[in-house]
Scaffold this motif. Structure first.
Motif, PDB file in Angstrom:
ATOM      1  N   MET A  42     -23.751  62.783  -1.058  1.00 38.48           N
ATOM      2  CA  MET A  42     -24.490  64.051  -1.111  1.00 38.48           C
ATOM      3  C   MET A  42     -23.782  65.056  -0.204  1.00 38.48           C
ATOM      4  SD  MET A  42     -27.037  63.658  -3.182  1.00 38.48           S
ATOM      5  CE  MET A  42     -28.606  64.420  -2.820  1.00 38.48           C
ATOM      6  N   PRO A  43     -23.948  66.372  -0.368  1.00 41.61           N
ATOM      7  CA  PRO A  43     -24.871  67.011  -1.322  1.00 41.61           C
ATOM      8  C   PRO A  43     -24.246  67.225  -2.703  1.00 41.61           C
ATOM      9  CG  PRO A  43     -23.857  68.669   0.088  1.00 41.61           C
ATOM     10  CD  PRO A  43     -23.317  67.342   0.541  1.00 41.61           C
ATOM     11  N   ARG A  44     -25.149  67.380  -3.688  1.00 40.15           N
ATOM     12  CA  ARG A  44     -24.727  67.689  -5.064  1.00 40.15           C
ATOM     13  C   ARG A  44     -25.592  68.853  -5.547  1.00 40.15           C
ATOM     14  NH1 ARG A  44     -25.389  61.391  -5.755  1.00 40.15           N
ATOM     15  NH2 ARG A  44     -23.369  60.733  -4.967  1.00 40.15           N
ATOM     16  N   PRO A  45     -25.260  70.047  -5.063  1.00 39.75           N
ATOM     17  CA  PRO A  45     -26.181  71.178  -5.221  1.00 39.75           C
ATOM     18  C   PRO A  45     -26.427  71.613  -6.665  1.00 39.75           C
ATOM     19  CG  PRO A  45     -24.106  71.860  -4.198  1.00 39.75           C
ATOM     20  CD  PRO A  45     -24.072  70.379  -4.256  1.00 39.75           C
ATOM     21  N   ASP A  46     -25.484  71.351  -7.574  1.00 37.46           N
ATOM     22  CA  ASP A  46     -25.733  71.750  -8.966  1.00 37.46           C
ATOM     23  C   ASP A  46     -26.458  70.666  -9.752  1.00 37.46           C
ATOM     24  OD1 ASP A  46     -24.514  74.192  -8.605  1.00 37.46           O
ATOM     25  OD2 ASP A  46     -22.537  73.478  -9.276  1.00 37.46           O
ATOM     26  N   LEU A  47     -26.533  69.465  -9.204  1.00 39.99           N
ATOM     27  CA  LEU A  47     -27.188  68.375  -9.949  1.00 39.99           C
ATOM     28  C   LEU A  47     -28.662  68.225  -9.573  1.00 39.99           C
ATOM     29  CD1 LEU A  47     -27.014  66.043 -11.956  1.00 39.99           C
ATOM     30  CD2 LEU A  47     -26.055  64.605 -10.142  1.00 39.99           C
ATOM     31  N   MET A  48     -28.988  68.421  -8.280  1.00 38.01           N
ATOM     32  CA  MET A  48     -30.378  68.193  -7.852  1.00 38.01           C
ATOM     33  C   MET A  48     -31.392  69.081  -8.578  1.00 38.01           C
ATOM     34  SD  MET A  48     -30.272  65.531  -6.029  1.00 38.01           S
ATOM     35  CE  MET A  48     -28.785  64.999  -6.862  1.00 38.01           C
ATOM     36  N   PHE A 126     -19.252  58.778   4.560  1.00 37.61           N
ATOM     37  CA  PHE A 126     -19.726  57.883   3.511  1.00 37.61           C
ATOM     38  C   PHE A 126     -20.754  56.907   4.094  1.00 37.61           C
ATOM     39  CE2 PHE A 126     -19.670  54.118   0.838  1.00 37.61           C
ATOM     40  CZ  PHE A 126     -19.635  54.629  -0.449  1.00 37.61           C
ATOM     41  N   LYS A 127     -20.431  56.369   5.270  1.00 35.36           N
ATOM     42  CA  LYS A 127     -21.366  55.426   5.910  1.00 35.36           C
ATOM     43  C   LYS A 127     -22.707  56.104   6.188  1.00 35.36           C
ATOM     44  CE  LYS A 127     -17.953  52.482   8.118  1.00 35.36           C
ATOM     45  NZ  LYS A 127     -17.266  52.072   9.322  1.00 35.36           N
ATOM     46  N   LYS A 128     -22.624  57.331   6.693  1.00 34.01           N
ATOM     47  CA  LYS A 128     -23.840  58.070   7.020  1.00 34.01           C
ATOM     48  C   LYS A 128     -24.669  58.324   5.754  1.00 34.01           C
ATOM     49  CE  LYS A 128     -25.100  62.142   9.598  1.00 34.01           C
ATOM     50  NZ  LYS A 128     -24.806  63.461   9.152  1.00 34.01           N
ATOM     51  N   ASP A 129     -23.966  58.687   4.686  1.00 30.06           N
ATOM     52  CA  ASP A 129     -24.656  58.946   3.417  1.00 30.06           C
ATOM     53  C   ASP A 129     -25.342  57.679   2.916  1.00 30.06           C
ATOM     54  OD1 ASP A 129     -24.874  60.780   0.867  1.00 30.06           O
ATOM     55  OD2 ASP A 129     -24.270  58.799   0.165  1.00 30.06           O
ATOM     56  N   ARG A 130     -24.652  56.551   2.989  1.00 33.44           N
ATOM     57  CA  ARG A 130     -25.240  55.315   2.476  1.00 33.44           C
ATOM     58  C   ARG A 130     -26.361  54.804   3.392  1.00 33.44           C
ATOM     59  NH1 ARG A 130     -22.955  57.367  -1.371  1.00 33.44           N
ATOM     60  NH2 ARG A 130     -21.833  56.152  -2.937  1.00 33.44           N
ATOM     61  N   GLU A 131     -26.331  55.187   4.660  1.00 33.94           N
ATOM     62  CA  GLU A 131     -27.463  54.854   5.544  1.00 33.94           C
ATOM     63  C   GLU A 131     -28.698  55.635   5.107  1.00 33.94           C
ATOM     64  OE1 GLU A 131     -26.028  55.464   9.574  1.00 33.94           O
ATOM     65  OE2 GLU A 131     -25.203  53.426   9.620  1.00 33.94           O
ATOM     66  N   GLN A 132     -28.470  56.904   4.746  1.00 34.13           N
ATOM     67  CA  GLN A 132     -29.599  57.707   4.253  1.00 34.13           C
ATOM     68  C   GLN A 132     -30.112  57.131   2.932  1.00 34.13           C
ATOM     69  OE1 GLN A 132     -27.797  61.554   4.351  1.00 34.13           O
ATOM     70  NE2 GLN A 132     -28.420  61.894   6.472  1.00 34.13           N
ATOM     71  N   PRO A 137     -29.014  50.617   8.643  1.00 38.14           N
ATOM     72  CA  PRO A 137     -27.677  50.889   9.192  1.00 38.14           C
ATOM     73  C   PRO A 137     -26.572  50.323   8.295  1.00 38.14           C
ATOM     74  CG  PRO A 137     -29.082  49.745  10.805  1.00 38.14           C
ATOM     75  CD  PRO A 137     -29.829  49.765   9.508  1.00 38.14           C
ATOM     76  N   PHE A 138     -25.447  51.037   8.224  1.00 40.43           N
ATOM     77  CA  PHE A 138     -24.267  50.552   7.495  1.00 40.43           C
ATOM     78  C   PHE A 138     -23.492  49.721   8.516  1.00 40.43           C
ATOM     79  CE2 PHE A 138     -20.163  50.582   5.462  1.00 40.43           C
ATOM     80  CZ  PHE A 138     -20.383  50.845   4.122  1.00 40.43           C
ATOM     81  N   ASN A 139     -23.830  48.444   8.589  1.00 43.43           N
ATOM     82  CA  ASN A 139     -23.358  47.603   9.683  1.00 43.43           C
ATOM     83  C   ASN A 139     -22.108  46.822   9.249  1.00 43.43           C
ATOM     84  OD1 ASN A 139     -22.976  45.643  11.618  1.00 43.43           O
ATOM     85  ND2 ASN A 139     -25.179  45.400  12.009  1.00 43.43           N
ATOM     86  N   THR A 140     -20.952  47.408   9.546  1.00 40.12           N
ATOM     87  CA  THR A 140     -19.694  46.816   9.084  1.00 40.12           C
ATOM     88  C   THR A 140     -19.498  45.406   9.650  1.00 40.12           C
ATOM     89  OG1 THR A 140     -18.860  49.061   9.233  1.00 40.12           O
ATOM     90  CG2 THR A 140     -17.264  47.374   8.770  1.00 40.12           C
ATOM     91  N   ASP A 141     -19.888  45.191  10.909  1.00 37.94           N
ATOM     92  CA  ASP A 141     -19.687  43.857  11.500  1.00 37.94           C
ATOM     93  C   ASP A 141     -20.513  42.799  10.783  1.00 37.94           C
ATOM     94  OD1 ASP A 141     -17.849  44.783  13.253  1.00 37.94           O
ATOM     95  OD2 ASP A 141     -19.317  45.166  14.866  1.00 37.94           O
ATOM     96  N   ALA A 142     -21.774  43.145  10.521  1.00 37.86           N
ATOM     97  CA  ALA A 142     -22.625  42.172   9.821  1.00 37.86           C
ATOM     98  C   ALA A 142     -22.063  41.904   8.424  1.00 37.86           C
ATOM     99  CB  ALA A 142     -24.055  42.706   9.732  1.00 37.86           C
ATOM    100  N   MET A 143     -21.566  42.962   7.783  1.00 38.76           N
ATOM    101  CA  MET A 143     -21.006  42.784   6.433  1.00 38.76           C
ATOM    102  C   MET A 143     -19.760  41.900   6.484  1.00 38.76           C
ATOM    103  SD  MET A 143     -21.366  46.283   4.307  1.00 38.76           S
ATOM    104  CE  MET A 143     -22.205  47.604   5.081  1.00 38.76           C
ATOM    105  N   LYS A 144     -18.941  42.109   7.507  1.00 38.81           N
ATOM    106  CA  LYS A 144     -17.727  41.282   7.651  1.00 38.81           C
ATOM    107  C   LYS A 144     -18.102  39.815   7.790  1.00 38.81           C
ATOM    108  CE  LYS A 144     -14.531  44.141  10.122  1.00 38.81           C
ATOM    109  NZ  LYS A 144     -14.086  44.532  11.459  1.00 38.81           N
ATOM    110  N   GLN A 145     -19.113  39.568   8.608  1.00 40.28           N
ATOM    111  CA  GLN A 145     -19.525  38.171   8.816  1.00 40.28           C
ATOM    112  C   GLN A 145     -20.076  37.545   7.549  1.00 40.28           C
ATOM    113  OE1 GLN A 145     -22.115  38.095  12.226  1.00 40.28           O
ATOM    114  NE2 GLN A 145     -20.492  38.902  13.538  1.00 40.28           N
ATOM    115  N   ALA A 146     -20.636  38.403   6.685  1.00 42.17           N
ATOM    116  CA  ALA A 146     -21.258  37.869   5.462  1.00 42.17           C
ATOM    117  C   ALA A 146     -20.242  37.593   4.348  1.00 42.17           C
ATOM    118  CB  ALA A 146     -22.320  38.851   4.970  1.00 42.17           C
ATOM    119  N   TYR A 268     -33.642  51.579  -3.334  1.00 39.39           N
ATOM    120  CA  TYR A 268     -32.947  52.483  -2.410  1.00 39.39           C
ATOM    121  C   TYR A 268     -32.813  53.822  -3.135  1.00 39.39           C
ATOM    122  CZ  TYR A 268     -29.118  50.842  -5.386  1.00 39.39           C
ATOM    123  OH  TYR A 268     -28.343  50.528  -6.475  1.00 39.39           O
ATOM    124  N   GLY A 269     -32.486  54.866  -2.380  1.00 38.79           N
ATOM    125  CA  GLY A 269     -32.464  56.187  -3.026  1.00 38.79           C
ATOM    126  C   GLY A 269     -33.848  56.513  -3.546  1.00 38.79           C
TER     127      GLY A 269
END
Ligand code: GSH
Length: 311
Positions: A42-48, A126-132, A137-146, A268-269
């Protein structure tokens, strides 16, 4: 000739796996369509103004009718262009139901595997957007461990596709590609595009999946023409939506056309989209809404994966 209010306009971005299902459906049906490339955040001002706040990707536009979620997008493409059929009677229930597997547990394994592997290289915006988007949280460490666990999960699910193809038929349910193939293909395409080496390491075991993947890829995307987002918005604002009023006589919640409702994704979303119910069934809901830039718009959603509450 430019795009008209009768044309398929897909709002998407090239790396979006859900969009790939729709692009491939255009290929199977040999459809000419317009592509509006939206940013992957986001943002996508012409799509919303068109969606009323729905922010997932992709979105299908036909004039002032907006289809949110690939379930209803693919259903509408099938309705408007019935041949070759994506939903023959033999898969009419099984193929739509498959989406709740491929779009949820299989997709989450893909996401965790991909972002667990490349997470450090993902831009902060991108991380901030996906957190929203996810509210977590977009937790890269947890994702790495998984990642090792996710490889197991992903492989087992790819193995189901291989098992389904193991009698040698070209597509999951027979000689022709159906909606089931689109759903099944999405995660294979996603991992293959994002992490080719990891995909190859897992998929080299599955010869049926690999040749099926090649067959689907070779179908292509039909005929694609690029369109600007502002032009798509103008097409929406100049068109009038004309959804027939359909009252769902068996609605367990007693909703009727004219009710004010709010529709939101259940995972989500979850941004709420408010409007007036105009048509619904066991499988869909269509609401009408007014937007100061887009005018009157009909927004269509599937029932599964969405919550509807009084507005
Ligand atoms: N249930 C939705 C899921 C769509 C989805 O999650 N798409 C991803 C991209 S492939 C997304 O929206 N990501 C966030 C974004 O693009 O804003 C569908 O079937 O269309």
């Amino acid at each position: 000739m430019g795009a008209s209010d009768q044309d398929f306009i897909l709002h998407h971005y090239d790396t979006s796996p859900y969009s790939e299902k729709v692009r491939l459906a255009f290929g199977i049906k040999n459809i000419s369509w317009y592509s509006v490339q939206i940013p992957n955040i986001m943002p996508r001002p012409d799509l919303m103004p068109l969606t009323g706040g729905y922010r997932k990707t992709p979105v299908l536009q036909i004039g002032a009718d907006i289809y949110c979620d690939t379930q209803i997008i693919l259903r509408e493409i099938e309705r408007r262009v019935p041949e070759p059929a994506l939903l023959p009677a033999s898969v009419a229930g099984a193929a739509p139901a498959m989406a709740l597997w491929t779009d949820r547990s299989f997709f989450q394994a893909s996401v965790a595997l991909i972002f667990g592997t490349i997470g450090d290289a993902v831009p902060a915006e991108f991380k901030k957007d996906r957190e929203q988007l996810s509210g977590a949280p977009f937790n890269t460490d947890a994702m790495k461990q998984a990642v090792p666990m996710m490889k197991d999960q992903w492989r087992a699910q790819a193995g189901w596709l291989d098992a389904q193809l193991s009698d040698g038929k070209p597509f999951l349910f027979g000689d022709a590609a159906t909606l089931a193939d689109l759903h099944g293909y999405m995660n294979i395409w996603f991992l293959r595009s994002a992490l080719p080496d990891a995909a190859e390491a897992i998929l080299s075991e599955y010869e049926y999946v690999s040749s099926w993947e090649g067959r689907l890829k070779s179908i292509g995307h039909g005929t694609r023409t690029e369109l600007g987002s502002a032009e798509a918005l103008t097409i929406g604002s100049n068109a009038a939506p004309s959804p027939p009023e359909i009252r769902d006589a068996n609605d367990p919640n007693g909703r009727v056309p004219g009710d004010k409702v709010v529709v939101m994704a259940d995972d989500y979303g979850k941004d709420p989209i408010a409007g007036t119910l105009v048509s619904s069934s066991d499988q869909h809901i269509t609401i009408l809404r007014q937007d100061k830039r887009a005018g009157e718009i009909a927004v269509h959603f599937p029932k599964t994966g969405f919550f509807i509450v009084p507005g």
